[in-house]
Design a protein around this motif. Structure first.
Motif, PDB file in Angstrom:
ATOM      1  N   ALA A 244      -7.738  -1.731  -5.728  1.00  0.00           N
ATOM      2  CA  ALA A 244      -8.333  -0.425  -6.028  1.00  0.00           C
ATOM      3  C   ALA A 244      -7.275   0.665  -6.158  1.00  0.00           C
ATOM      4  O   ALA A 244      -7.498   1.681  -6.837  1.00  0.00           O
TER       5      ALA A 244
ATOM      6  N   ARG B 290      -8.589  -6.362  -1.904  1.00  0.00           N
ATOM      7  CA  ARG B 290      -9.491  -5.514  -2.682  1.00  0.00           C
ATOM      8  C   ARG B 290      -9.095  -4.048  -2.589  1.00  0.00           C
ATOM      9  O   ARG B 290      -9.148  -3.321  -3.586  1.00  0.00           O
ATOM     10  N   THR B 291      -8.697  -3.575  -1.409  1.00  0.00           N
ATOM     11  CA  THR B 291      -8.270  -2.179  -1.306  1.00  0.00           C
ATOM     12  C   THR B 291      -6.964  -1.962  -2.070  1.00  0.00           C
ATOM     13  O   THR B 291      -6.758  -0.892  -2.652  1.00  0.00           O
TER      14      THR B 291
ATOM     15  N   HIS C 119      -7.245   1.686   9.160  1.00  0.00           N
ATOM     16  CA  HIS C 119      -8.171   1.622   8.022  1.00  0.00           C
ATOM     17  C   HIS C 119      -8.198   0.218   7.438  1.00  0.00           C
ATOM     18  O   HIS C 119      -7.328  -0.608   7.738  1.00  0.00           O
ATOM     19  N   ASP C 120      -9.172  -0.030   6.585  1.00  0.00           N
ATOM     20  CA  ASP C 120      -9.259  -1.313   5.903  1.00  0.00           C
ATOM     21  C   ASP C 120      -8.042  -1.486   4.998  1.00  0.00           C
ATOM     22  O   ASP C 120      -7.616  -0.545   4.314  1.00  0.00           O
ATOM     23  N   LEU C 121      -7.516  -2.704   4.991  1.00  0.00           N
ATOM     24  CA  LEU C 121      -6.405  -3.010   4.108  1.00  0.00           C
ATOM     25  C   LEU C 121      -6.452  -4.501   3.790  1.00  0.00           C
ATOM     26  O   LEU C 121      -6.308  -5.341   4.685  1.00  0.00           O
TER      27      LEU C 121
ATOM     28  N   GLU D 271       0.829  -1.207   0.000  1.00  0.00           N
ATOM     29  CA  GLU D 271       0.000   0.000   0.000  1.00  0.00           C
ATOM     30  C   GLU D 271       0.862   1.255   0.000  1.00  0.00           C
ATOM     31  O   GLU D 271       0.609   2.199  -0.771  1.00  0.00           O
TER      32      GLU D 271
END
Length: 407
Positions: free
Chosen positions: A253, A249-250, A244-246, A179
């Motif tokens: 995106a 799918r993230t 946060h969401d990780l 990320e």
């Protein structure tokens, strides 16, 4: 001449310091030997590293989090500072004293250190759950003009050469690094493995709060599908930026290209298994397991079940070969393994997975040799900041009993 010390704790991370606290409460004289400084292992993580569990999950005995941001996520430097302050209050730590060798002797153990030889009746090994980064054999054939770093060698995107990056791994570290690289504008390819995931927050509560209200962290080794499952990835999540969401799918995106398991790298050709659909399905099964755990907590506490949407669609078509010519680096984040047998001279000390063979933390082949801070030593939470204190209590009690002292 060797120094004589009744009880020696090796390592001044959270496990060693929690054990020192519990030994001190029982009036057991001891010292803690630390190769560098308390909390130094946290400083070895990448620059933007934060806790994945909220600050309030730092529940070390005598050093629980007491700041003004219980729902936040401490940085690596803040965690190290917390542990250094803890060590200062305990007053038992000898810094800069690495232990290079440990062997049984009549009536105890002999330790080889930079400060000389120490003889001890009882030894507690608390050298951490993350001792040696695992580097899969498949990366061995990488061409020398492409940098290869493991999770302890990665610092930040700007420290890597210009170009795309292949990230190998599936757990929290791999996802967080992928990320960060993507947000820095890097072209990122991620060779994925099986890992559970879940939402950072549901029903106004953090993921960890739901799991702590369940029996999730009470799970023992015997309840796992196999001994090797102890090496399984943790739930994909991040504490960065307030949490946060990780998950896959993230990352997709953000433009991260997902591929299957890394099979091998031959020069500039990376080959992957055609298993990305199965990998994603396994992660989604983990999602549903956690969702069912949340539902169970709601049922047990007679509270409404929050809305937890099903995972969205994800394109799982992926190449099985990739030309890494011109890539900046391959970052390997595939977990850790122990290195006990590199310096502890006790045959049969560990099992096939590298974990100590023990009963209640005490070696079955070396009496009075104890372990604390090992992943899944007693339960899933054994090495964690909110669980290691319980293991420290159990070990200190066992030592006191062996020494004939009040427990």
């Amino acid at each position: 001449m060797a120094e004589e010390i009744d009880v020696v704790v090796i390592g001044a991370g959270q496990a060693g310091l929690a054990t020192s606290h519990k030994l001190g409460v029982r009036g057991i004289e001891h010292v803690v030997l630390e190769a560098s400084e308390p909390g130094s292992s946290w400083l070895g993580r990448w620059d933007s590293f934060t806790l994945v569990g909220p600050n309030h999950t730092v529940r070390l005995p005598g050093a629980a989090y007491a700041g003004d941001d219980p729902g936040g996520f401490m940085s690596r430097t803040e965690i190290a500072q917390h542990l250094r302050a803890y060590a200062g209050r305990l007053g038992r730590v000898r810094e800069g004293v690495p232990v290079h060798g440990l062997r049984p002797r009549q009536g105890g153990y002999e330790l080889d250190t930079d400060g000389g030889t120490i003889r001890s009746r009882v030894v507690v090994v608390a050298t951490g759950a993350y001792q040696r980064p695992l580097r899969p054999s498949g990366v061995a054939g990488l061409a020398p003009d492409v940098l290869c770093v493991d999770v302890l060698g990665y610092r930040n995107p700007s420290a890597l050469p210009d170009g795309a990056v292949l990230v190998v791994g599936s757990g929290q570290s791999a996802c967080q690094i992928a990320e960060e690289l993507a947000l820095a504008g890097r072209d990122v390819v991620m060779a994925c493995g099986r890992a559970p995931w879940f939402l950072r927050r549901v029903g106004g509560r953090d993921l960890f709060e739901w799991l702590l209200d369940s029996t999730f962290y009470e799970q023992t080794t015997e309840q796992l599908p196999s001994p090797a499952a102890r090496h399984g990835a943790n739930i994909q999540a991040s504490g960065s930026g307030g949490g946060h969401d990780l998950h896959y799918r993230t990352l997709a995106a953000l433009g991260v290209r997902l591929v299957g398991h890394l099979h091998e790298i031959d020069g500039h050709t990376a080959r992957f298994a055609p298993d990305l659909p199965e990998v994603i399905a396994a992660g989604d099964a983990g999602f549903r397991f956690v969702r069912d755990t949340v539902v169970g907590v709601c049922r047990d506490h007679h509270i409404p079940v929050p809305d937890i949407p099903e995972p969205g669609a994800l394109d799982t078509t992926a190449p099985t070969e990739l030309d890494v010519r011109g890539f900046a680096a391959v970052v390997v984040a595939t977990g850790f393994r122990s290195r006990y047998t590199e310096w502890i001279e006790v045959p049969g000390l560990v099992d096939a997975q590298g974990f100590p063979v023990h009963v209640d933390g005490e070696s079955v082949v070396a009496p009075d040799l104890h372990f604390v801070g090992v992943h899944f030593l007693r339960r899933r939470r054994s090495s964690l900041l909110f669980g290691v204190g319980d293991d420290a209590t159990a070990t200190a009690t066992r030592i006191a009993s062996g020494l004939g002292l009040p427990t």
